[in-house]
Design a protein around this motif. Structure first.
Motif, mmCIF file in Angstrom:
data_model
loop_
_atom_site.group_PDB
_atom_site.id
_atom_site.type_symbol
_atom_site.label_atom_id
_atom_site.label_comp_id
_atom_site.label_asym_id
_atom_site.label_seq_id
_atom_site.Cartn_x
_atom_site.Cartn_y
_atom_site.Cartn_z
ATOM 1 N N ALA A 971 -24.223 -23.014 5.946
ATOM 2 C CA ALA A 971 -24.650 -24.404 6.114
ATOM 3 C C ALA A 971 -23.523 -25.370 5.781
ATOM 4 C CB ALA A 971 -25.863 -24.678 5.222
ATOM 5 N N MET A 972 -22.757 -25.064 4.736
ATOM 6 C CA MET A 972 -21.658 -25.958 4.340
ATOM 7 C C MET A 972 -20.523 -25.949 5.364
ATOM 8 S SD MET A 972 -21.502 -25.629 0.154
ATOM 9 C CE MET A 972 -21.300 -23.859 0.073
ATOM 10 N N VAL A 973 -20.335 -24.802 6.014
ATOM 11 C CA VAL A 973 -19.339 -24.749 7.093
ATOM 12 C C VAL A 973 -19.713 -25.758 8.176
ATOM 13 C CG1 VAL A 973 -18.441 -23.343 8.997
ATOM 14 C CG2 VAL A 973 -18.620 -22.365 6.706
ATOM 15 N N GLY A 974 -20.972 -25.735 8.579
ATOM 16 C CA GLY A 974 -21.420 -26.651 9.631
ATOM 17 C C GLY A 974 -21.339 -28.105 9.210
ATOM 18 N N ILE A 975 -21.763 -28.398 7.990
ATOM 19 C CA ILE A 975 -21.777 -29.792 7.520
ATOM 20 C C ILE A 975 -20.363 -30.343 7.428
ATOM 21 C CG2 ILE A 975 -22.295 -31.262 5.523
ATOM 22 C CD1 ILE A 975 -24.681 -29.356 4.964
ATOM 23 N N THR A 976 -19.457 -29.574 6.852
ATOM 24 C CA THR A 976 -18.073 -30.059 6.706
ATOM 25 C C THR A 976 -17.382 -30.177 8.066
ATOM 26 O OG1 THR A 976 -17.401 -27.775 6.242
ATOM 27 C CG2 THR A 976 -17.732 -29.242 4.353
ATOM 28 N N ALA A 977 -17.681 -29.266 8.978
ATOM 29 C CA ALA A 977 -17.085 -29.347 10.325
ATOM 30 C C ALA A 977 -17.600 -30.585 11.052
ATOM 31 C CB ALA A 977 -17.403 -28.082 11.117
ATOM 32 N N ASP A 978 -18.910 -30.827 10.955
ATOM 33 C CA ASP A 978 -19.496 -31.997 11.631
ATOM 34 C C ASP A 978 -18.929 -33.302 11.101
ATOM 35 O OD1 ASP A 978 -21.055 -30.281 13.098
ATOM 36 O OD2 ASP A 978 -22.878 -30.570 11.904
ATOM 37 N N ASN A 979 -18.483 -33.280 9.841
ATOM 38 C CA ASN A 979 -17.964 -34.507 9.231
ATOM 39 C C ASN A 979 -16.441 -34.501 9.129
ATOM 40 O OD1 ASN A 979 -20.412 -36.247 8.203
ATOM 41 N ND2 ASN A 979 -20.960 -34.102 7.780
ATOM 42 N N HIS A 980 -15.813 -33.624 9.953
ATOM 43 C CA HIS A 980 -14.358 -33.627 10.152
ATOM 44 C C HIS A 980 -13.561 -33.340 8.884
ATOM 45 C CE1 HIS A 980 -15.659 -35.336 13.940
ATOM 46 N NE2 HIS A 980 -16.179 -36.403 13.292
ATOM 47 N N GLN A 981 -14.121 -32.492 8.028
ATOM 48 C CA GLN A 981 -13.397 -32.059 6.830
ATOM 49 C C GLN A 981 -12.757 -30.704 7.158
ATOM 50 O OE1 GLN A 981 -13.308 -34.315 4.124
ATOM 51 N NE2 GLN A 981 -14.205 -35.453 5.843
ATOM 52 N N THR A 982 -11.691 -30.779 7.922
ATOM 53 C CA THR A 982 -11.118 -29.589 8.562
ATOM 54 C C THR A 982 -10.671 -28.537 7.558
ATOM 55 O OG1 THR A 982 -10.329 -31.054 10.306
ATOM 56 C CG2 THR A 982 -9.451 -28.805 10.262
ATOM 57 N N ALA A 983 -9.909 -28.941 6.565
ATOM 58 C CA ALA A 983 -9.372 -27.965 5.606
ATOM 59 C C ALA A 983 -10.489 -27.304 4.803
ATOM 60 C CB ALA A 983 -8.385 -28.649 4.657
ATOM 61 N N LEU A 984 -11.432 -28.110 4.334
ATOM 62 C CA LEU A 984 -12.539 -27.569 3.548
ATOM 63 C C LEU A 984 -13.407 -26.651 4.400
ATOM 64 C CD1 LEU A 984 -14.115 -27.425 0.924
ATOM 65 C CD2 LEU A 984 -15.250 -29.580 1.522
ATOM 66 N N SER A 985 -13.625 -27.055 5.657
ATOM 67 C CA SER A 985 -14.435 -26.238 6.551
ATOM 68 C C SER A 985 -13.761 -24.908 6.842
ATOM 69 C CB SER A 985 -14.699 -26.997 7.856
ATOM 70 O OG SER A 985 -15.564 -26.273 8.687
ATOM 71 N N ALA A 986 -12.445 -24.927 7.004
ATOM 72 C CA ALA A 986 -11.701 -23.683 7.273
ATOM 73 C C ALA A 986 -11.782 -22.738 6.077
ATOM 74 C CB ALA A 986 -10.251 -24.012 7.597
ATOM 75 N N LYS A 987 -11.656 -23.290 4.894
ATOM 76 C CA LYS A 987 -11.763 -22.473 3.680
ATOM 77 C C LYS A 987 -13.145 -21.825 3.589
ATOM 78 C CE LYS A 987 -12.344 -22.972 -1.306
ATOM 79 N NZ LYS A 987 -12.619 -23.947 -2.375
ATOM 80 N N LEU A 988 -14.186 -22.623 3.849
ATOM 81 C CA LEU A 988 -15.550 -22.112 3.793
ATOM 82 C C LEU A 988 -15.794 -21.073 4.886
ATOM 83 C CD1 LEU A 988 -17.369 -25.513 3.127
ATOM 84 C CD2 LEU A 988 -17.204 -23.607 1.523
ATOM 85 N N SER A 989 -15.208 -21.295 6.061
ATOM 86 C CA SER A 989 -15.361 -20.340 7.166
ATOM 87 C C SER A 989 -14.764 -18.984 6.802
ATOM 88 C CB SER A 989 -14.694 -20.882 8.431
ATOM 89 O OG SER A 989 -15.338 -22.050 8.888
ATOM 90 N N ALA A 990 -13.608 -19.026 6.143
ATOM 91 C CA ALA A 990 -12.968 -17.771 5.728
ATOM 92 C C ALA A 990 -13.841 -17.046 4.711
ATOM 93 C CB ALA A 990 -11.596 -18.062 5.139
ATOM 94 N N GLU A 991 -14.420 -17.801 3.786
ATOM 95 C CA GLU A 991 -15.323 -17.191 2.804
ATOM 96 C C GLU A 991 -16.556 -16.603 3.482
ATOM 97 O OE1 GLU A 991 -14.310 -20.210 -0.955
ATOM 98 O OE2 GLU A 991 -16.270 -20.246 0.005
ATOM 99 N N LEU A 992 -17.096 -17.324 4.439
ATOM 100 C CA LEU A 992 -18.276 -16.847 5.148
ATOM 101 C C LEU A 992 -17.998 -15.516 5.835
ATOM 102 C CD1 LEU A 992 -21.179 -17.298 6.162
ATOM 103 C CD2 LEU A 992 -20.197 -18.583 8.087
ATOM 104 N N LYS A 993 -16.860 -15.442 6.489
ATOM 105 C CA LYS A 993 -16.493 -14.200 7.176
ATOM 106 C C LYS A 993 -16.310 -13.064 6.165
ATOM 107 C CE LYS A 993 -13.050 -12.284 10.355
ATOM 108 N NZ LYS A 993 -11.808 -12.562 11.115
ATOM 109 N N ASP A 994 -15.652 -13.368 5.059
ATOM 110 C CA ASP A 994 -15.386 -12.349 4.048
ATOM 111 C C ASP A 994 -16.689 -11.801 3.449
ATOM 112 O OD1 ASP A 994 -13.963 -10.780 2.171
ATOM 113 O OD2 ASP A 994 -14.121 -12.370 0.661
ATOM 114 N N TYR A 995 -17.574 -12.690 3.030
ATOM 115 C CA TYR A 995 -18.810 -12.246 2.384
ATOM 116 C C TYR A 995 -19.795 -11.641 3.379
ATOM 117 C CZ TYR A 995 -17.189 -14.469 -1.890
ATOM 118 O OH TYR A 995 -16.457 -14.796 -3.006
ATOM 119 N N SER A 996 -19.773 -12.127 4.611
ATOM 120 C CA SER A 996 -20.634 -11.522 5.635
ATOM 121 C C SER A 996 -20.243 -10.070 5.863
ATOM 122 C CB SER A 996 -20.540 -12.308 6.949
ATOM 123 O OG SER A 996 -21.035 -13.621 6.784
#
Length: 1008
Positions: A971-996
């Motif tokens: 959810a945080m990946v989507g929220i940060t991406a929608d609000n153009h927080q590119t670096a934070l969204s990328a960090k969260l995306s990497a975590e999502l992939k890792d934990y998934s």
């Protein structure tokens, strides 16, 4: 220096160290749970909840006077009363340990005192007493106004006194100590009943000292006599004295026409005459044992006479007057906690039992105008599935489900006696006693509630020795309540216990009896049905006290082990030093941060916020302890918002409480309850059942109330017994709205008039009406919007009787406002009266040092912090919805300014994600990113720990935490991406992939 002088000086040193510790860590104001009620009742000499604590109240009043008129300091000084009492407990524990150690190391008669022996005895006293000083459970009660501190002082005095008697039993007049013990036991009944559990141990000391031919059979017989004395004091003196007085009163009042209490007074005179006659007879006939028995009973009664306070103060009608015990029958029910029901002990039903028959029991009596009235008969039920020693007996709420879950029973399986014993051993004894014992002497992970699992970290014990390899969450190891003790106090105590039994079996048996009766015996007697509202470790503090004696004796045992290589003096000094470091020093270091309440103000300020959320002259409905007792304190002691009438719905079931609400209290006028007492007194309209008469549409609440409170037989139904009773014909209620009344009484502002509904309609949510609902209907029917009606936001949905569409948050309360229902809103309890709520929260609320306090207790972090998060989020979202985005962002910044950055659980993390989303929508990316990072740090911490468990194939893996954690990151990946927080969204995306990937096996298995 003489032994006696050293012993006295070191005892007082222990008192000073313990008292200073507790005063330095004292809570400066009211605490959660019962403390608010106890302070209020002490300060104004009122009547607390069952079974009454008159001696505690009077002593509390004495300490409250030290505030010298500054009412905000009253709780500090009543808390100090607990601190000083606890310090005195440590002093008497020191003297008890030295007495036992001296007897164990006694030299030959007439032999001069040996210096090495003195060092060992004093070392044992210091180690044992100071170790108990810093135990988790005892320290917790020592810094707040609660009965357990004074109760432990009584226990300590009684045990010390019997050891004093033991040392001087051969001297003339030594039995004065026995009489003194009896008096303290009598006084202690007015504080708490735990002190009575010392009686079997006292009986054994008497037998071992005075018995002529000591034998196993004699010891067993004495033990049984001790238990009988305990039963006699508990049920005979404490209970049946008042029960018989009640029936004497019944005869005198109803048959002879005398006034209330006349018969009881005659009964008390008979008791006094019997005791005086017995004492005189025993003196004249030289029967010393009989004389001692009569003197002891007399002094127990003398101490017990503090309970005269209860009916005296009840008759004075103070604001807090629980059960209104102004007559003998009510006083008997009050003393025996009849309001709380009875738990079966030796024989009773299983939780799946069905009622197959019922019989009439004793007649119930209530106080009438000039006589006692028949209030019906007690009903006794016969069940089809019963057992000896019933442990799994409760069919209430979720209890049956918890039994099955705990024992892994299938849904249809009937419990067996084997299941019964498994429950006793695994939950009642291990989970609800042994776990507490290990908290105090082994260590503890945190102060979270741990009743429901033996495997979870939360609320569990730990030595800390192997924790380094467990990859524990930072939220645990960095928490203030992570207190590993490395099991050192336990090891020393076990060493002392073994040594004690080897050297002095009889004395060790006495300590064991004290340990058992203040521990396991309480478990067996209380017979807790299932999950408790809070952890109950405070009930067993006497048992931990007994174990501390063995911690002290562990010094002597260790010295014996090492004196093989060292001189006796060096061994004594070294053993004392090592044990001081291994027990009290380590315990003080580890436990201090978990008990330093010196900067915590959350109970006081949360109560203040409840009250300040209410409009003038409001009626505020509460339910639980923590949204009631602290409010009572704020109002009764500090005089905060005396215009608000606090109504606790759990007490509103009592006729006495409804009657109190019909009178003036502080600056609050009587509630608009129109029923005369005869319509709701005990035995009348206790419950009214729903009988659907298919009435079309909604019925005015006044018509419903008039119908169900009518004495007309035409409005009632006749039962098979021939009795008549009211019934509820419909659940569809309404109130026709007079806009002028609503405006005139300032329920709304003029610009809100167009939002008013013409009719307020709702559906009642229960299949029966109990007294509190009946009284609430009366208020709704006759209030006419003259007084604001509010409910605390922490109240259960079932207590809102279906009014949710018309409840609007204004802070910590829901205000009943007849706006047109907002059918588009999914969360009916999330609606707010935005500008009123904004003013309350931004300009009036206090935040209890939430952000800066050194220590926040379990209730602050797990109950009120989530309430704060939700309340601020609802405020911000409501302000946005009402067109005030500038105020909304101020509200979010206020939260960030006054609240600590913690995440007590997934629910809070979820709320904070929504907070971040709101902040992004208000274009404050910095604040939103702060919320996102806070949640992310918590989630990563939890997922990393659970991944360690997964790799280790540990059954403690929390799949719920994993599922929600991964979904939250998504959810945080989507929220940060929608609000153009590119670096934070990328960090969260990497975590999502890792934990998934890491949790793919369990996540996929769950999806299947």
């Amino acid at each position: 220096m003489q032994y006696k002088k050293i012993n006295n000086l070191l005892g007082w040193l222990c008192f000073a160290i313990a008292s200073l510790t507790y005063i330095l860590t004292l809570e400066p104001s009211v605490s959660f749970w019962d403390c608010g009620e106890f302070i209020s009742c002490a300060y104004r000499l009122q009547v607390a909840h069952q079974p009454g604590y008159p001696m505690f109240a009077m002593l509390g009043k004495m300490f409250s006077l030290l505030s010298f008129g500054d009412n905000t300091k009253v709780p500090y000084f009543t808390n100090m009363g607990s601190a000083i009492a606890s310090g005195a407990t440590i002093m008497f524990l020191f003297w008890s340990i030295t007495a036992i150690a001296k007897k164990m190391l006694a030299g030959k008669p007439g032999e001069p005192e040996d210096q090495n022996r003195t060092i060992l005895i004093m070392g044992a006293g210091l180690v044992g007493a100071l170790a108990f000083t810093y135990t988790d459970t005892f320290w917790f009660s020592a810094v707040e106004t609660i009965v357990f501190a004074l109760s432990m002082l009584c226990t300590a005095i009684v045990f010390w006194a019997i050891l004093k008697w033991d040392a001087h039993a051969d001297e003339p007049g030594a039995d004065k100590w026995i009489v003194f013990i009896a008096y303290v036991i009598g006084l202690s009944i007015g504080i708490h009943l735990l002190n009575l559990l010392t009686i079997p141990a006292i009986a054994m000391v008497y037998y071992f000292r005075r018995g002529k031919n000591i034998s196993v059979s004699g010891a067993i017989g004495t033990f049984l006599i001790g238990v009988l004395i305990l039963v006699f004091v508990q049920y005979g003196i404490r209970g049946y004295t008042i029960k018989i007085a009640a029936y004497f009163d019944l005869f005198f009042v109803n048959s002879l026409g005398t006034g209330f209490w006349s018969g009881a007074f005659v009964w008390f005179l008979i008791i006094a005459a019997v005791l005086v006659g017995g004492i005189i007879y025993s003196i004249r006939n030289r029967k010393p044992l009989m004389n001692l028995a009569f003197l002891c009973i007399s002094f127990i009664y003398l101490g017990y006479s503090s309970f005269a306070y209860i009916p005296i103060r009840a008759t004075a009608n103070p604001d807090l007057n629980n059960s209104h015990p102004d007559n003998a029958f009510t006083l008997y029910g009050y003393l025996n906690r009849i309001q709380y029901g009875e738990n079966p002990l030796l024989f009773g039903q299983y939780f799946d039992a069905k009622v197959i028959d019922q019989t009439e029991g004793n007649t119930l009596y209530r106080k009438g105008k000039n006589s006692y009235e028949n209030a019906g008969k007690k009903t006794n039920y016969v069940y089809d599935h019963t057992t000896f020693l019933p442990r799994m007996y409760s069919a209430e709420g979720q209890d049956p489900q918890f039994y099955r879950q705990w024992l892994q029973m299938s849904d249809g399986a009937a419990p067996t006696f084997s299941d019964n014993l498994k429950w006793l051993g695994s939950w009642q004894i291990y989970q609800m006693y042994v776990r507490y014992f290990l908290w105090n002497f082994v260590g503890r992970y945190n102060d979270a509630d741990g009743q429901q699992s033996t495997a979870s970290i939360d609320g569990n014990w730990t030595s800390g020795i192997l924790d380094g390899g467990k990859h524990l969450p930072k939220s645990v190891v960095d928490g203030t309540t992570y207190t590993p003790l490395y099991a050192l106090p336990l090891i020393i105590g076990l060493l002392g216990a073994i040594y004690h039994f080897q050297r002095k079996k009889r004395d060790a048996l006495v300590v064991l009896l004290l340990f058992f009766f203040t521990g396991i015996a309480i478990v067996l007697y209380v017979n807790q049905p299932s999950i408790q509202p809070r952890e109950r470790d405070y009930s067993y503090v006497g048992s931990f006290y007994a174990f501390a004696i063995w911690i002290g004796l562990g010094v002597i045992a260790l010295a014996e082990l090492i004196r093989v290589k060292l001189s006796p003096k060096v061994a004594a000094i070294l053993a004392t030093g090592v044990c001081l470091l291994a027990a009290p020093v380590i315990m003080a270091k580890q436990e201090w941060k978990a008990h330093d309440r010196s900067t915590k103000m959350t109970p006081h300020d949360m109560a203040y916020n409840y009250l300040i959320s209410c409009p003038p002259n409001a009626i505020l409905f509460t339910y639980g302890d923590n949204d009631t007792y602290s409010l009572w304190y704020d109002q009764e002691v500090e005089g905060i918002r005396p215009d608000v009438r606090i109504v606790n719905l759990s007490l509103f079931t009592g006729d006495w409480y409804i009657r109190q609400m019909q009178g003036k209290m502080n600056a609050s006028e009587p509630l608009p309850i129109t029923m005369p007492y005869d319509k709701y007194k005990e035995g009348v309209r206790d419950v009214i059942y729903f009988d659907d008469k298919k009435i079309p549409g909604s019925v005015d609440i006044k018509e419903v109330f008039d119908f169900i409170s009518s004495d007309d037989k035409a409005a009632q139904v006749q039962y098979q017994s021939g009795d008549f009773g009211n019934y509820l014909p419909t659940k569809n209620f309404k109130i026709t709205i007079n806009a002028d009344d609503v405006l005139k009484n300032h329920v709304i502002t003029p610009d809100q008039k167009d939002r008013l509904a013409s009719v307020m309609e709702w559906k009642y949510t229960s299949n029966y009406v109990t007294k509190e609902n009946l009284a609430l209907f009366d208020i709704l029917a006759h209030n006419n919007w003259k007084r604001p009606i509010c409910f605390t936001t922490t109240i259960g949905n079932e207590n809102l009787v279906g009014l949710q569409p018309y409840l609007y948050k204004e802070g910590f309360t829901y205000h009943l406002i007849p706006f047109k229902p907002d059918t588009a809103t999914h969360d009916q309890l999330g609606k707010i009266n935005s500008l009123v709520m904004y003013d309350n929260m931004m300009n009036k609320f206090k935040y209890g040092n939430f952000k800066t306090a050194k220590f926040l207790d379990h209730e602050s972090t797990t109950m009120f912090y989530p309430v704060m998060v939700t309340t601020f989020l609802d405020l911000a979202d409501g302000l946005v919805k009402d067109g005030h985005p500038d105020l909304a962002i101020k509200a979010l910044h206020k939260f960030d300014d006054v609240m600590p950055d913690i995440n007590p659980g997934l629910e809070v993390a979820d709320r904070k994600i929504f907070m971040a989303q709101t902040a992004y929508g208000l274009h404050d990316n910095v604040l939103a990113n702060k919320f996102i990072n806070s949640v992310n740090n918590y989630i990563v911490d939890q997922l990393d720990y659970n991944y360690y468990l997964l790799k280790d194939n540990n059954s403690a893996l929390d799949l719920r935490n994993v599922q929600y954690g991964v979904s939250f990151i998504n959810a945080m990946v989507g929220i940060t991406a929608d609000n153009h927080q590119t670096a934070l969204s990328a960090k969260l995306s990497a975590e999502l992939k890792d934990y998934s990937n890491k949790f793919a096996p369990v996540l996929q298995r769950q999806q299947q």
